[in-house]
Design an enzyme around this catalytic site. Structure first.
Site, PDB file in Angstrom:
ATOM      1  N   LYS A  92      70.380 -58.048 -33.558  1.00  0.00           N
ATOM      2  CA  LYS A  92      71.812 -57.873 -33.292  1.00  0.00           C
ATOM      3  C   LYS A  92      72.254 -56.616 -34.027  1.00  0.00           C
ATOM      4  O   LYS A  92      71.666 -56.271 -35.061  1.00  0.00           O
ATOM      5  CB  LYS A  92      72.586 -59.083 -33.833  1.00  0.00           C
ATOM      6  CG  LYS A  92      73.951 -59.267 -33.239  1.00  0.00           C
ATOM      7  CD  LYS A  92      73.918 -60.139 -32.007  1.00  0.00           C
ATOM      8  CE  LYS A  92      75.294 -60.273 -31.396  1.00  0.00           C
ATOM      9  NZ  LYS A  92      75.281 -61.094 -30.188  1.00  0.00           N
ATOM     10  N   GLY A 191      89.249 -73.280 -23.774  1.00  0.00           N
ATOM     11  CA  GLY A 191      89.032 -71.846 -23.554  1.00  0.00           C
ATOM     12  C   GLY A 191      88.585 -71.596 -22.125  1.00  0.00           C
ATOM     13  O   GLY A 191      87.488 -71.988 -21.738  1.00  0.00           O
TER      14      GLY A 191
HETATM   15  P1  NAD Z   1      86.570 -64.897 -23.509  1.00  0.00           P
HETATM   16  O1  NAD Z   1      87.206 -64.090 -24.587  1.00  0.00           O
HETATM   17  O2  NAD Z   1      86.553 -64.374 -22.114  1.00  0.00           O
HETATM   18  O3  NAD Z   1      87.221 -66.357 -23.445  1.00  0.00           O
HETATM   19  C1  NAD Z   1      87.594 -67.098 -24.570  1.00  0.00           C
HETATM   20  C2  NAD Z   1      88.865 -67.845 -24.207  1.00  0.00           C
HETATM   21  O4  NAD Z   1      89.193 -68.708 -25.285  1.00  0.00           O
HETATM   22  C3  NAD Z   1      90.062 -66.918 -24.001  1.00  0.00           C
HETATM   23  O5  NAD Z   1      90.696 -67.234 -22.770  1.00  0.00           O
HETATM   24  C4  NAD Z   1      90.956 -67.223 -25.193  1.00  0.00           C
HETATM   25  O6  NAD Z   1      92.329 -67.070 -24.909  1.00  0.00           O
HETATM   26  C5  NAD Z   1      90.600 -68.657 -25.469  1.00  0.00           C
HETATM   27  N1  NAD Z   1      90.929 -69.107 -26.831  1.00  0.00           N
HETATM   28  C6  NAD Z   1      90.887 -68.412 -27.977  1.00  0.00           C
HETATM   29  N2  NAD Z   1      91.288 -69.177 -29.000  1.00  0.00           N
HETATM   30  C7  NAD Z   1      91.601 -70.384 -28.488  1.00  0.00           C
HETATM   31  C8  NAD Z   1      92.075 -71.604 -29.041  1.00  0.00           C
HETATM   32  N3  NAD Z   1      92.322 -71.735 -30.341  1.00  0.00           N
HETATM   33  N4  NAD Z   1      92.281 -72.663 -28.207  1.00  0.00           N
HETATM   34  C9  NAD Z   1      92.030 -72.534 -26.883  1.00  0.00           C
HETATM   35  N5  NAD Z   1      91.581 -71.407 -26.313  1.00  0.00           N
HETATM   36  C10 NAD Z   1      91.374 -70.345 -27.101  1.00  0.00           C
HETATM   37  O7  NAD Z   1      85.073 -65.183 -24.030  1.00  0.00           O
HETATM   38  P2  NAD Z   1      83.841 -65.712 -23.174  1.00  0.00           P
HETATM   39  O8  NAD Z   1      82.995 -64.556 -22.794  1.00  0.00           O
HETATM   40  O9  NAD Z   1      84.305 -66.672 -22.148  1.00  0.00           O
HETATM   41  O10 NAD Z   1      83.039 -66.496 -24.311  1.00  0.00           O
HETATM   42  C11 NAD Z   1      83.479 -67.779 -24.756  1.00  0.00           C
HETATM   43  C12 NAD Z   1      82.528 -68.275 -25.832  1.00  0.00           C
HETATM   44  O11 NAD Z   1      81.193 -68.320 -25.324  1.00  0.00           O
HETATM   45  C13 NAD Z   1      82.443 -67.379 -27.072  1.00  0.00           C
HETATM   46  O12 NAD Z   1      82.222 -68.193 -28.196  1.00  0.00           O
HETATM   47  C14 NAD Z   1      81.215 -66.521 -26.801  1.00  0.00           C
HETATM   48  O13 NAD Z   1      80.631 -66.058 -27.991  1.00  0.00           O
HETATM   49  C15 NAD Z   1      80.320 -67.525 -26.110  1.00  0.00           C
HETATM   50  N6  NAD Z   1      79.311 -66.928 -25.239  1.00  0.00           N
HETATM   51  C16 NAD Z   1      79.661 -66.165 -24.172  1.00  0.00           C
HETATM   52  C17 NAD Z   1      78.678 -65.629 -23.348  1.00  0.00           C
HETATM   53  C18 NAD Z   1      79.030 -64.821 -22.130  1.00  0.00           C
HETATM   54  O14 NAD Z   1      78.144 -64.592 -21.282  1.00  0.00           O
HETATM   55  N7  NAD Z   1      80.279 -64.384 -21.971  1.00  0.00           N
HETATM   56  C19 NAD Z   1      77.325 -65.868 -23.628  1.00  0.00           C
HETATM   57  C20 NAD Z   1      76.979 -66.686 -24.718  1.00  0.00           C
HETATM   58  C21 NAD Z   1      77.985 -67.199 -25.523  1.00  0.00           C
END
Ligand code: NAD
Length: 366
Positions: A92, A191
Site C-alpha cells: 500500500k 452507507g
Molecule cells: P463511498 O465513499 O462511495 O461510500 C461510502 C458511503 O458511506 C457514502 O455514501 C457516505 O455518505 C456513507 N457514510 C459515511 N459515513 C456514514 C455514517 N456514519 N453512516 C452512514 N453512512 C455513512 O465508498 P465505497 O467505495 O462505497 O466504499 C465503502 C466501504 O467499502 C469503505 O470502507 C471502503 O474502504 C470499502 N471498500 C470499497 C471497495 C470498492 O471497490 N469501492 C473495495 C473494498 C473495500
C-alpha cells in the site's frame, strides 16, 4: 506462523518495532523537493507475488499516523490477496498532504518512485486518488493498475466488490439459516455509496427486505426511489429489527457499543476493518452466535478487478468469475470457525497464512 495480533498491539513510537511486530519486508520513504511529494510505500509480504495495493492521499495529523496507516493497510492487503487465491503480495502507499496538491508532475514523480521498486510494488487507486491519477502514474511506470475503461482498464471496481460482498453474505446466510436465499430476509445496509448502492440492487432483486442509511439525504432518497428500500436514520441503524447487518460505510462499526445493540444473526458488508478490535470483538460475536463474514475476504472484488486488469486483456467476466469463489471460501472459513471454535476473522487470517506458507515452499525448488 499464525498471525492473530491486532494493530492495537503494535508497539508505538518505533518504526522497526512496528515493522517487526507486523512482519513487513520494507517501508520506503519518498521525498521530492520540486513537487513537494511526501510518500510512504509499505511492502508487507511478497511470497505469493508482487505487493499490490492502492495509493491513499490524506492530510495526516502526523508522520507517525501516516506510517501506522501504511503498515496497517499493506498488511491487510497480504491477507486479502492470499485468501482470494491471487498470486499477489500485500502493499500500500500513502501520500501525505492535501489532495489539492495533486497535479501531473506530482503524480508522475510518485510514478517514478513506484518504478524504482522494479515491480515489487504495484499501485492502484484508493481514497483521494482516481483513475485519472493512475493515467499520470502510467506515464512513468507500468507497475500500475486501475486505469479507466477507455484506456483498456477495468474502470470502477465497486460493482465487482458489491457482487463479492453479496455472495459472501449469501454464504453467511447459508451458515446461519441452512439456506443461502435472502428472500424475505431483513438486511440493513449502512452507507449507500459506490459499493452499498450496487449491493442494494442485488438484495432487492433477490427479494430481501432492505433498509438503507447514509449521511447524505439526497443519495438516500434516490436509492429508495429506485429500489423501494426503506430509509433509516443513521443513528438508529444498529437498533432496528434486522436479520443481517451490512456495513458499507466506515470501519470499526462493530464494537462494544454496537454489539450489545445489534439483534442480527449475520454481519456481512463491504467496509474494511469492521471490527474495532479483531480479537476482542471477533470473540464477542462468536460468543453471541452472530455469524461474521470476514470483511477482507468478501470485499476483495475490487482487488480481483485490478488484478484481472494487471494481467492484461481485461475482461469483466474474468473478474466476476474469480469473485464468485468468495462464496465457497467464505463458507469454508465459517465452517473452520465453528469446528475450531475461533472467531471467523482469525480463521480467515490462519487460512491466508497457511496458503502463503505452503506456496512459499513450492517456490523453493525448480
Ligand atoms: P463511498 O465513499 O462511495 O461510500 C461510502 C458511503 O458511506 C457514502 O455514501 C457516505 O455518505 C456513507 N457514510 C459515511 N459515513 C456514514 C455514517 N456514519 N453512516 C452512514 N453512512 C455513512 O465508498 P465505497 O467505495 O462505497 O466504499 C465503502 C466501504 O467499502 C469503505 O470502507 C471502503 O474502504 C470499502 N471498500 C470499497 C471497495 C470498492 O471497490 N469501492 C473495495 C473494498 C473495500
Amino acid at each position: 506462523m499464525v498471525e492473530t495480533k491486532t494493530e492495537e498491539k503494535v508497539r508505538e513510537g518505533s518504526i522497526y518495532g512496528q515493522i517487526t511486530s507486523l512482519g513487513h519486508e520494507q517501508l520506503v520513504i519518498c521525498y521530492d523537493e520540486p513537487t513537494g511529494l511526501k510518500a510512504l510505500i509499505g511492502i508487507h509480504n511478497t511470497v505469493l507475488g508482487p505487493a499490490l495495493g492502492g495509493t491513499r492521499m490524506w492530510n495526516y495529523a502526523s508522520e507517525a499516523e501516516a506510517i501506522t496507516d501504511v503498515l496497517r493497510l499493506s498488511r491487510g492487503m497480504t491477507f486479502k490477496a492470499a485468501i482470494s487465491g491471487l498470486n499477489l503480495g500485500g502493499g500500500k502507499a500513502v501520500i501525505i498532504g492535501d489532495p489539492k496538491l495533486k497535479n501531473e508532475a506530482f503524480m508522475r514523480r510518485f510514478g517514478r518512485f513506484v518504478e524504482s521498486l522494479n515491480g515489487k510494488y504495484i499501485t492502484a487507486e484508493d481514497v483521494n486518488t482516481k483513475t485519472s491519477d493512475m493515467e499520470f502514474i502510467r506515464m512513468e511506470t507500468k507497475h500500475v493498475t486501475g486505469l479507466p475503461e477507455y484506456k483498456g482498464g477495468g474502470g470502477d471496481p465497486s460493482p465487482v466488490t458489491a457482487y463479492g460482498t453479496y455472495l459472501g453474505m449469501k454464504a453467511a446466510a447459508k451458515k446461519a439459516y441452512g439456506t443461502d436465499s435472502l428472500e424475505g430476509k431483513k438486511v440493513a445496509v449502512q452507507g449507500i455509496g459506490q459499493v452499498g448502492k450496487f449491493l442494494v440492487n442485488h438484495l432487492v432483486q433477490e427479494g430481501a427486505i432492505v433498509y438503507i442509511t447514509d449521511i447524505f439525504e439526497d443519495r438516500l432518497k434516490a436509492v429508495a426511489a429506485d429500489t423501494g428500500a426503506t430509509v433509516v436514520d443513521p443513528a438508529m441503524i444498529y437498533d432496528i429489527d434486522m436479520d443481517i447487518y451490512a456495513p458499507c460505510a466506515l470501519g470499526a462499526t462493530v464494537n462494544d457499543n454496537t454489539i450489545s445493540r445489534l439483534k442480527c444473526q449475520v454481519i456481512a458488508g463491504g467496509a474494511n476493518n469492521q471490527l474495532l478490535d479483531e480479537e476482542k470483538h471477533g470473540q464477542l460475536l462468536l460468543e453471541k452466535g452472530i455469524i461474521f463474514a470476514p470483511d477482507f475476504l468478501i470485499n476483495a472484488g475490487g482487488l480481483i478487478n485490478v488484478y484481472t486488469e494487471f494481467q492484461g486483456g481485461y475482461k469483466r467476466e474474468t473478474a466476476y468469475g474469480q469473485a464468485e469463489k468468495i462464496y465457497d471460501t467464505c463458507l469454508a472459513i465459517l465452517n473452520k470457525s465453528e469446528a475450531d471454535r475461533i472467531p471467523s476473522q482469525q480463521a480467515a487470517i490462519e487460512m491466508a497464512w497457511n496458503r502463503i506458507e505452503a506456496v512459499g515452499k513450492v517456490k523453493l525448488s525448480y
